[in-house]
Design a protein around this motif. Structure first.
Motif, PDB file in Angstrom:
ATOM      1  N   SER A 106       3.330  -5.253  11.277  1.00 16.28           N
ATOM      2  CA  SER A 106       4.336  -4.366  11.491  1.00 16.28           C
ATOM      3  C   SER A 106       3.642  -2.885  10.976  1.00 16.28           C
ATOM      4  N   GLN A 107       2.953  -2.979   9.834  1.00 12.80           N
ATOM      5  CA  GLN A 107       2.191  -1.441   9.424  1.00 12.80           C
ATOM      6  C   GLN A 107       1.245  -0.906  10.338  1.00 12.80           C
ATOM      7  N   THR A 110       2.975   0.264  13.315  1.00 13.75           N
ATOM      8  CA  THR A 110       3.584   1.790  13.198  1.00 13.75           C
ATOM      9  C   THR A 110       2.381   2.929  13.039  1.00 13.75           C
ATOM     10  N   LEU A 125       0.224   6.089   6.413  1.00 10.92           N
ATOM     11  CA  LEU A 125       1.367   5.378   6.333  1.00 10.92           C
ATOM     12  C   LEU A 125       1.864   6.201   4.986  1.00 10.92           C
ATOM     13  N   LYS A 127       5.208   4.990   2.155  1.00 10.03           N
ATOM     14  CA  LYS A 127       6.439   4.048   1.903  1.00 10.03           C
ATOM     15  C   LYS A 127       7.260   4.630   0.980  1.00 10.03           C
ATOM     16  N   THR A 224       6.934   3.137   6.343  1.00 10.29           N
ATOM     17  CA  THR A 224       6.966   1.533   6.534  1.00 10.29           C
ATOM     18  C   THR A 224       7.752   1.164   5.184  1.00 10.29           C
TER      19      THR A 224
END
Length: 251
Positions: A106-107, A110, A125, A127, A224
């Motif tokens: 999923s990361q 993304t 990314l 978080k 994420t």
């Protein structure tokens, strides 16, 4: 249709944990766990290493590896050499560190979707932080973005400063974003950024991505909710082993 290749830089020499790519985690080497996660999510994947022990381990479990020079000053330079040696027509190069065995599809998805925006040159990314104590940690760089999700700045300091509120209450006023060190580059951008000289902001904060920002490159930040568990020390490996066992118990 864009073509994505994953490059996983992995060095044997490490001050805090020599040989960590070959450390055993749940019966497999750390580098095999990383490779499997990346290869399953992208069109192709390679480990870029300067050590024959890592190269032989990767090819031994059926993975792909490429030998690179020992004198690279950054992981980005190693990735560029690896892509040059691999050849092929790649639109985007994804960089996942060789000590991230729990990187999730999923990361990676993304990160890749950031390139649906044609303005994206580099992607990374972020978080959301889960505590103010974590925000305070200078080893966890913070990201500030514009309203389109492009990075304005990365810092080890707490940014932004929330005026008129008690420090412990700042998270209630601003959604602080932790930077996860996973990157993707358009192929031509990767080649270009490896030629850039170090910048004053990069030298001040010891964050390579500030070199790219200060030279005018646009970095898209995907978000994420999944935390990565990197392995920098033998203690980290023990914690990762415990985490892996907890996953098996909960299945």
């Amino acid at each position: 249709m864009k073509r994505f290749v994953g490059i996983i830089p992995a060095r044997y020499a490490s001050t805090r944990f020599p040989g960590k790519p070959l450390a055993i985690l749940g019966g497999k080497t750390v580098i095999e766990r990383v490779y499997t996660q990346v290869a399953d999510a992208l069109d192709d994947a390679y480990v870029a290493t300067d050590d024959t022990r890592i190269f032989d381990t990767v090819t031994g479990f059926g993975g792909k590896a490429v030998m690179t020079r020992t004198d690279h000053k950054s992981g980005t330079d190693r990735i560029e050499e690896a892509v040059e040696k691999i050849g092929g027509q790649w639109d985007v190069v994804v960089n996942v560190q060789g000590d991230e065995p729990f990187i999730q599809r999923s990361q990676i998805d993304t990160l890749c979707r950031c390139f649906d925006d044609e303005d994206t040159q580099i992607a990374t990314l972020g978080k959301p932080f889960d505590s103010m104590e974590a925000v305070d940690n200078p080893n966890s760089p913070k990201i500030v973005t514009d309203l389109r999700g492009y990075a304005l700045y990365f810092s080890r300091s707490i940014i932004p400063y929330v005026r008129g509120a008690e420090h412990d209450a700042w998270m209630g006023h601003y959604p602080y974003l932790k930077h996860l060190g996973i990157y993707a580059y358009r192929r031509e951008v990767l080649e270009a950024v490896t030629r850039l000289p170090q910048s004053p902001l990069e030298l001040a904060e010891s964050l390579e991505q500030l070199r790219w920002l200060q030279h005018g490159y646009k970095i898209k930040v995907g978000t994420t909710d999944v935390e990565t568990i990197g392995i920098d020390t033998p203690d980290d490996l023990a914690r990762a082993e415990a985490f892996l066992q907890s996953l098996a118990v909960n299945l």
